[in-house]
Design an enzyme around this catalytic site. Structure first.
Site, PDB file in Angstrom:
ATOM      1  N   TYR A   1      -2.494  -0.618   9.989  1.00 32.47           N
ATOM      2  CA  TYR A   1      -2.561  -1.183   8.638  1.00 32.47           C
ATOM      3  C   TYR A   1      -1.266  -0.901   7.874  1.00 32.47           C
ATOM      4  CZ  TYR A   1      -3.742  -1.413   3.670  1.00 32.47           C
ATOM      5  OH  TYR A   1      -3.730  -1.669   2.326  1.00 32.47           O
TER       6      TYR A   1
ATOM      7  N   SER B   1       0.823  -1.201   0.000  1.00 35.67           N
ATOM      8  CA  SER B   1       0.000   0.000   0.000  1.00 35.67           C
ATOM      9  C   SER B   1       0.862   1.257   0.000  1.00 35.67           C
ATOM     10  CB  SER B   1      -0.895   0.010   1.244  1.00 35.67           C
ATOM     11  OG  SER B   1      -1.508   1.266   1.431  1.00 35.67           O
TER      12      SER B   1
ATOM     13  N   LYS C   1     -17.074  -2.070   2.056  1.00 35.53           N
ATOM     14  CA  LYS C   1     -15.956  -1.332   2.658  1.00 35.53           C
ATOM     15  C   LYS C   1     -16.413  -0.172   3.536  1.00 35.53           C
ATOM     16  CE  LYS C   1     -12.312  -0.673   0.038  1.00 35.53           C
ATOM     17  NZ  LYS C   1     -11.470  -0.274  -1.122  1.00 35.53           N
TER      18      LYS C   1
END
Length: 269
Positions: free
Chosen positions: A117, A95, A154
């Site tokens: 994350y 990411s 999401k």
């Protein structure tokens, strides 16, 4: 090619299942965290040629560090080592959040992860980097991925494209944070992401980390105005929540130098 795809119930994973068939691949098995009670059964398949690992807790606001590290880091380490033992090509999703609030978006830039994350993604990158692998190990730092469908699950973590489109259709009003014209991101369609990853399945000599984006930054207001025009809706500004202020990336734009060099090298061979 015979594939195993993780995170098949998620946004990118579900699209990958469909695109795999379009590219002529066979999906031997698919895995989601809800299937963890049959993990051994799913993954001890000797005729899989490549694993595309999309499965992860993708919420940047998840605060349960143990949960994030278990599902995103520990499981990825286990899966990578299994692929290495069995000689299976391994792809996985990183990411652009590993860049944090920095403005240097080269893969060699110093990381600045700001959330559990982002840390889980960066630490797995480190794990890969510090070891030798006998298989192709290919990681992709996604910038802001969006699509035309498949993001409902999401919730608040859906892309601005999805959220703004849904607001315009349901309420006729798109809500954006104050100052959204100053927040610019590199938005890339999920199909472009997958086109690149399926190409990399053919690059057997390539291992490492690559940015996947467009190399163009667009403001949140620009996205809102684009969708507002399409759906004849209005735009309303709202305050940014306090819990986002310290980790909200103000600017992202993928440096695609390494990606383009790799594509040129392999497509010319």
């Amino acid at each position: 090619m015979r594939l195993l795809i993780t995170g098949h119930r998620g946004f990118i994973g579900s699209h990958a299942i469909e695109r795999a068939h379009e590219f002529g691949h066979t999906v031997i098995s698919a895995f989601d965290w809800l299937d963890h009670d049959r993990m051994e059964e799913v993954f001890h398949i000797t005729d899989v040629e490549a694993v595309m690992h999309f499965g992860a807790i993708s919420s940047t606001t998840e605060t349960d560090v143990e949960k994030v590290m278990h599902q995103n880091y520990d499981f990825s380490v286990w899966l990578l080592n299994l692929c290495n033992d069995l000689g299976i090509h391994f792809q996985w999703s990183s990411s652009a959040s590993v860049y944090g609030l920095g403005t240097n978006f080269k893969e060699s830039a110093d990381p600045d992860p700001r959330t559990p994350y982002a840390w889980s993604k960066y630490l797995f990158e480190r794990y890969i980097r510090d070891r030798h692998w006998k298989i192709p190990v290919q990681g992709f730092r996604y910038f802001n991925v969006y699509g035309d469908r498949g993001e409902d699950h999401k919730g608040d973590q859906a892309s601005p494209y999805h959220k703004f489109r849904k607001q315009a259709q349901e309420n006729g009003v798109i809500k954006i944070f104050k100052g959204s014209e100053n927040y610019r991101r590199d938005f890339i369609h999920v199909n472009e992401v997958l086109n690149l990853q399926f190409k990399f399945l053919n690059f057997k000599k390539e291992s490492g980390i690559w940015n996947i984006g467009t190399g163009i930054a667009k403001s949140f207001r620009d996205v809102a105005e684009e969708i507002a025009y399409k759906y004849s809706s209005n735009i309303e500004e709202i305050p940014m929540p306090e819990n986002l202020k310290n980790s909200y990336q103000k600017y992202t734009c993928a440096d695609l130098t390494r990606l383009n060099q790799t594509l040129e090298k392999n497509l010319n061979e």
